[in-house]
Design an enzyme around this catalytic site. Structure first.
Site, PDB file in Angstrom:
ATOM      1  N   ASP A  67       4.663   8.648   6.191  1.00 22.83           N
ATOM      2  CA  ASP A  67       3.584   8.619   7.183  1.00 22.83           C
ATOM      3  C   ASP A  67       4.112   8.781   8.604  1.00 22.83           C
ATOM      4  OD1 ASP A  67       4.883   6.164   7.211  1.00 22.83           O
ATOM      5  OD2 ASP A  67       3.207   5.078   6.316  1.00 22.83           O
ATOM      6  N   ASN A 132      -0.996  -6.613   3.884  1.00 19.81           N
ATOM      7  CA  ASN A 132      -2.313  -6.417   3.272  1.00 19.81           C
ATOM      8  C   ASN A 132      -2.215  -5.574   1.993  1.00 19.81           C
ATOM      9  OD1 ASN A 132      -1.778  -3.905   4.238  1.00 19.81           O
ATOM     10  ND2 ASN A 132      -3.565  -3.744   5.582  1.00 19.81           N
ATOM     11  N   HIS A 134      -0.755  -2.577   1.718  1.00 20.87           N
ATOM     12  CA  HIS A 134      -0.705  -1.114   1.861  1.00 20.87           C
ATOM     13  C   HIS A 134       0.652  -0.550   1.464  1.00 20.87           C
ATOM     14  CE1 HIS A 134       0.522  -1.264   6.462  1.00 20.87           C
ATOM     15  NE2 HIS A 134       1.585  -1.217   5.708  1.00 20.87           N
TER      16      HIS A 134
HETATM   17  C1  F6R Z   1       6.210   2.792   6.770  1.00 16.25           C
HETATM   18  C2  F6R Z   1       5.111   2.488   5.836  1.00 16.25           C
HETATM   19  C3  F6R Z   1       4.544   1.112   5.753  1.00 16.25           C
HETATM   20  C4  F6R Z   1       5.604   0.009   5.758  1.00 16.25           C
HETATM   21  C5  F6R Z   1       4.950  -1.364   5.670  1.00 16.25           C
HETATM   22  C6  F6R Z   1       5.972  -2.472   5.761  1.00 16.25           C
HETATM   23  O1  F6R Z   1       6.556   4.158   6.700  1.00 16.25           O
HETATM   24  O2  F6R Z   1       4.647   3.361   5.171  1.00 16.25           O
HETATM   25  O3  F6R Z   1       3.765   1.023   4.590  1.00 16.25           O
HETATM   26  O4  F6R Z   1       6.484   0.206   4.675  1.00 16.25           O
HETATM   27  O5  F6R Z   1       4.026  -1.511   6.709  1.00 16.25           O
HETATM   28  O6  F6R Z   1       6.546  -2.479   7.042  1.00 16.25           O
HETATM   29  P1  F6R Z   1       7.778  -3.405   7.393  1.00 16.25           P
HETATM   30  O7  F6R Z   1       8.936  -2.887   6.620  1.00 16.25           O
HETATM   31  O8  F6R Z   1       7.989  -3.199   8.886  1.00 16.25           O
HETATM   32  O9  F6R Z   1       7.401  -4.787   7.021  1.00 16.25           O
END
Ligand code: F6R
Length: 239
Positions: A67, A132, A134
């Site tokens: 992303d 959440n 995702h």
């Molecule tokens: C990043 C992405 C997000 C992160 C997620 C966790 O490219 O796609 O889904 O993997 O938000 O973020 P962190 O590692 O900062 O806790």
């Protein structure tokens, strides 16, 4: 699903780097899906150290990032293009022409999907997980059959990601992301999570019902998933 629970963030990162390094050694033209965020930063550092020692060659690797924010220039230090350069690409011998992001073709997201297909598909997709649930920026409620597209970020995501910005008002509200279907098409998925604030969502994603309310729960249906957690993120699934 293979689950490793490592002692701490450093050990989690070493394990993840080893898994990725072995894949690259067995296929120097590996198609690698990548994530940003705090979780994989040390993994990328360790891979770069392995490159420096002459153990790894990235010259034939192709990468596809999950992303990027919309509304930021590719040169903006907050963009995921720059995140990858700073934390990984500038430290290895990847040909930047082989590193792709979902917003590289403007809003022609099908072109991104086609690039992935033409390359033979993603061999190994690295993913983190949001509090959440995702994966990529597929926020709760995203349909499991969506491919790469534009999305609006959840309030939780904006709040969580504001730690990287001076002020929460600077966090972009829209992003381009691979869809769940894009991620599920990867031949293998490596899910990484660390820290106490991920233990609840890791439990829901790996042990709870498969539901669009917890996008990562779909990973239970993938045939080839490796999960690497630190002790804190793994705490609830152990009990
Ligand atoms: C990043 C992405 C997000 C992160 C997620 C966790 O490219 O796609 O889904 O993997 O938000 O973020 P962190 O590692 O900062 O806790």
């Amino acid at each position: 699903m293979q689950i490793y629970i490592e002692e701490n963030y450093e050990k989690m990162s070493q394990k993840a780097a080893e898994i990725i390094a072995e894949k690259i050694k067995s296929n120097p033209a590996l198609i690698l899906g990548l994530a940003t965020g705090s979780t994989p930063i040390r993994t990328y550092e360790i891979l770069a150290e392995k490159y420096k020692k002459g153990e790894l060659d990235f010259s034939r690797i192709k990468t596809f990032n999950l992303d990027d924010y919309l509304g930021l220039d590719f040169n903006d230090p907050q963009s995921y293009h720059q995140f990858m350069r700073k934390n990984f690409f500038s430290k290895i011998n990847i040909d930047l022409k082989n590193a792709f992001f979902p917003n590289d073709f403007g809003s022609d997201y099908e072109k991104y999907e086609n690039k992935i297909k033409e390359s033979g598909g993603i061999d190994l997709q690295v993913v983190g997980i949001g509090r959440n649930g995702h994966i990529g920026f597929n926020e709760p409620g995203s349909a499991f059959d969506f491919y790469t597209r534009e999305v609006e970020l959840d309030e939780t995501t904006i709040k969580d990601n504001s730690r990287f910005f001076d002020d929460i008002s600077q966090v972009p509200k829209r992003a381009a992301t691979m869809g769940i279907a894009t991620i599920m098409n990867a031949k293998q998925i490596l899910l990484l999570a660390n820290g106490e604030n991920k233990k609840e969502i890791i439990y829901q994603a790996l042990k709870g019902p498969i539901t669009e309310k917890v996008p990562a729960s779909i990973l239970q249906k993938h045939q080839n998933v490796i999960v690497v957690l630190d002790n804190e993120a793994g705490e609830k699934i152990k009990t």
